[in-house]
Design a protein around this motif. Structure first.
Motif, PDB file in Angstrom:
ATOM      1  N   GLY A 154       9.413   5.776   4.891  1.00 13.61           N
ATOM      2  CA  GLY A 154       9.184   4.333   4.954  1.00 13.61           C
ATOM      3  C   GLY A 154      10.242   3.594   4.163  1.00 13.61           C
ATOM      4  N   ASP A 155       9.871   2.445   3.681  1.00 11.81           N
ATOM      5  CA  ASP A 155      10.782   1.528   3.003  1.00 11.81           C
ATOM      6  C   ASP A 155      11.131   2.031   1.599  1.00 11.81           C
ATOM      7  N   LEU A 156      12.353   2.513   1.447  1.00 11.95           N
ATOM      8  CA  LEU A 156      12.800   3.036   0.152  1.00 11.95           C
ATOM      9  C   LEU A 156      12.772   1.953  -0.929  1.00 11.95           C
ATOM     10  N   ARG A 157      12.999   0.704  -0.553  1.00  6.70           N
ATOM     11  CA  ARG A 157      12.957  -0.389  -1.540  1.00  6.70           C
ATOM     12  C   ARG A 157      11.575  -0.510  -2.170  1.00  6.70           C
ATOM     13  N   LEU A 158      10.543  -0.288  -1.366  1.00  8.23           N
ATOM     14  CA  LEU A 158       9.190  -0.339  -1.920  1.00  8.23           C
ATOM     15  C   LEU A 158       8.955   0.807  -2.896  1.00  8.23           C
ATOM     16  N   ALA A 159       9.461   1.975  -2.545  1.00  5.28           N
ATOM     17  CA  ALA A 159       9.325   3.113  -3.458  1.00  5.28           C
ATOM     18  C   ALA A 159      10.012   2.807  -4.787  1.00  5.28           C
ATOM     19  N   LYS A 160      11.177   2.180  -4.726  1.00  6.26           N
ATOM     20  CA  LYS A 160      11.892   1.803  -5.959  1.00  6.26           C
ATOM     21  C   LYS A 160      11.118   0.761  -6.766  1.00  6.26           C
ATOM     22  N   LYS A 161      10.377  -0.088  -6.073  1.00  4.95           N
ATOM     23  CA  LYS A 161       9.596  -1.131  -6.749  1.00  4.95           C
ATOM     24  C   LYS A 161       8.574  -0.507  -7.708  1.00  4.95           C
ATOM     25  N   MET A 162       8.133   0.694  -7.383  1.00  7.66           N
ATOM     26  CA  MET A 162       7.168   1.359  -8.262  1.00  7.66           C
ATOM     27  C   MET A 162       7.728   1.555  -9.673  1.00  7.66           C
ATOM     28  N   LEU A 163       9.045   1.709  -9.769  1.00  2.80           N
ATOM     29  CA  LEU A 163       9.668   1.865 -11.093  1.00  2.80           C
ATOM     30  C   LEU A 163       9.480   0.611 -11.931  1.00  2.80           C
ATOM     31  N   GLU A 164       9.496  -0.557 -11.287  1.00  7.54           N
ATOM     32  CA  GLU A 164       9.257  -1.820 -11.995  1.00  7.54           C
ATOM     33  C   GLU A 164       7.776  -2.000 -12.315  1.00  7.54           C
ATOM     34  N   LEU A 165       6.938  -1.589 -11.373  1.00  9.78           N
ATOM     35  CA  LEU A 165       5.497  -1.805 -11.536  1.00  9.78           C
ATOM     36  C   LEU A 165       4.888  -0.890 -12.605  1.00  9.78           C
ATOM     37  N   PHE A 166       5.484   0.288 -12.758  1.00  6.97           N
ATOM     38  CA  PHE A 166       4.995   1.265 -13.736  1.00  6.97           C
ATOM     39  C   PHE A 166       6.149   1.701 -14.612  1.00  6.97           C
ATOM     40  N   ASP A 197      -4.654   3.671   6.911  1.00  8.56           N
ATOM     41  CA  ASP A 197      -4.150   3.477   8.281  1.00  8.56           C
ATOM     42  C   ASP A 197      -2.788   2.805   8.351  1.00  8.56           C
ATOM     43  N   SER A 198      -2.500   1.932   7.389  1.00  8.87           N
ATOM     44  CA  SER A 198      -1.270   1.152   7.498  1.00  8.87           C
ATOM     45  C   SER A 198      -0.519   1.051   6.170  1.00  8.87           C
ATOM     46  N   ALA A 199      -0.257   2.195   5.563  1.00 15.68           N
ATOM     47  CA  ALA A 199       0.503   2.207   4.308  1.00 15.68           C
ATOM     48  C   ALA A 199       1.920   1.701   4.558  1.00 15.68           C
ATOM     49  N   ILE A 251       0.863  -1.172   0.000  1.00 14.18           N
ATOM     50  CA  ILE A 251       0.000   0.000   0.000  1.00 14.18           C
ATOM     51  C   ILE A 251       0.905   1.228   0.000  1.00 14.18           C
ATOM     52  N   PHE A 252       0.744   2.052  -1.029  1.00 10.55           N
ATOM     53  CA  PHE A 252       1.527   3.271  -1.191  1.00 10.55           C
ATOM     54  C   PHE A 252       0.638   4.466  -0.869  1.00 10.55           C
ATOM     55  N   GLN A 253       1.047   5.262   0.100  1.00 15.84           N
ATOM     56  CA  GLN A 253       0.320   6.492   0.421  1.00 15.84           C
ATOM     57  C   GLN A 253       0.932   7.628  -0.371  1.00 15.84           C
ATOM     58  N   LEU A 254       0.097   8.437  -1.007  1.00 14.36           N
ATOM     59  CA  LEU A 254       0.553   9.592  -1.769  1.00 14.36           C
ATOM     60  C   LEU A 254       0.028  10.846  -1.083  1.00 14.36           C
ATOM     61  N   LEU A 255       0.933  11.633  -0.521  1.00 16.38           N
ATOM     62  CA  LEU A 255       0.566  12.902   0.096  1.00 16.38           C
ATOM     63  C   LEU A 255       0.921  14.005  -0.895  1.00 16.38           C
ATOM     64  N   ILE A 256      -0.085  14.562  -1.513  1.00 17.01           N
ATOM     65  CA  ILE A 256       0.111  15.555  -2.563  1.00 17.01           C
ATOM     66  C   ILE A 256      -0.146  16.924  -1.946  1.00 17.01           C
ATOM     67  N   SER A 257       0.905  17.686  -1.776  1.00 17.34           N
ATOM     68  CA  SER A 257       0.836  18.927  -1.009  1.00 17.34           C
ATOM     69  C   SER A 257      -0.244  19.890  -1.500  1.00 17.34           C
ATOM     70  N   ASP A 258      -0.504  19.914  -2.776  1.00 21.11           N
ATOM     71  CA  ASP A 258      -1.489  20.839  -3.325  1.00 21.11           C
ATOM     72  C   ASP A 258      -2.591  20.126  -4.104  1.00 21.11           C
ATOM     73  N   GLY A 259      -2.807  18.840  -3.770  1.00 19.16           N
ATOM     74  CA  GLY A 259      -3.792  18.086  -4.540  1.00 19.16           C
ATOM     75  C   GLY A 259      -4.546  17.034  -3.761  1.00 19.16           C
ATOM     76  N   GLY A 260      -4.356  16.966  -2.449  1.00 19.33           N
ATOM     77  CA  GLY A 260      -5.073  15.972  -1.655  1.00 19.33           C
ATOM     78  C   GLY A 260      -4.250  14.721  -1.422  1.00 19.33           C
ATOM     79  N   ASP A 261      -4.862  13.791  -0.730  1.00 19.74           N
ATOM     80  CA  ASP A 261      -4.188  12.546  -0.369  1.00 19.74           C
ATOM     81  C   ASP A 261      -4.875  11.368  -1.059  1.00 19.74           C
ATOM     82  N   TYR A 262      -4.059  10.442  -1.515  1.00 15.93           N
ATOM     83  CA  TYR A 262      -4.551   9.240  -2.175  1.00 15.93           C
ATOM     84  C   TYR A 262      -3.697   8.074  -1.709  1.00 15.93           C
ATOM     85  N   TYR A 263      -4.225   6.877  -1.848  1.00 10.54           N
ATOM     86  CA  TYR A 263      -3.391   5.704  -1.631  1.00 10.54           C
ATOM     87  C   TYR A 263      -3.642   4.702  -2.741  1.00 10.54           C
TER      88      TYR A 263
END
Length: 107
Positions: free
Chosen positions: A90-102, A54-56, A26-38
């Motif tokens: 959080g876990d930087l490895r998970l953030a890097k995984k997004m490059l593979e997923l997208f 609750d548990s991104a 679960i990836f939480q996206l905090l968009i400073s000028d656009g709201g929050d999404y996960y």
């Protein structure tokens, strides 16, 4: 539909289901000028939801322009991170995984 939601839909078209096989996060996206999404990735599926989870597993903090540029394939996510346009909590490895997923695509 707003630009963020449109870009999420476009990004789903680039989602690599094979890379997501056996992966869930679960990836939480905090968009400073656009709201929050996960984003929930599970069983080779990708879904976006408005709000806070609750548990991104990892949180990405960025502004709307950066998010849209990354989602639309105009800016590489790794470069955005390297230049401080994306902060990771959080876990930087998970953030890097997004490059593979997208995988990055040029428009």
């Amino acid at each position: 539909m707003n630009h963020i939601k449109e870009s999420f839909e476009k990004a789903k078209g680039r989602f690599d289901r094979e890379a997501a096989n056996g992966f869930s996060a679960i990836f939480q996206l905090l968009i400073s000028d656009g709201g929050d999404y996960y984003q929930v990735i599970s069983n080779g599926e990708c879904k976006y939801f408005p709000g806070l989870h609750d548990s991104a597993d990892v949180t990405l903090i960025l502004n709307q322009a950066t998010l849209l540029s990354v989602l639309n394939g105009e800016l590489d996510g790794a470069q955005a991170f390297a230049f401080g346009q994306v902060k990771v909590d959080g876990d930087l490895r998970l953030a890097k995984k997004m490059l593979e997923l997208f995988p990055h695509c040029s428009n």
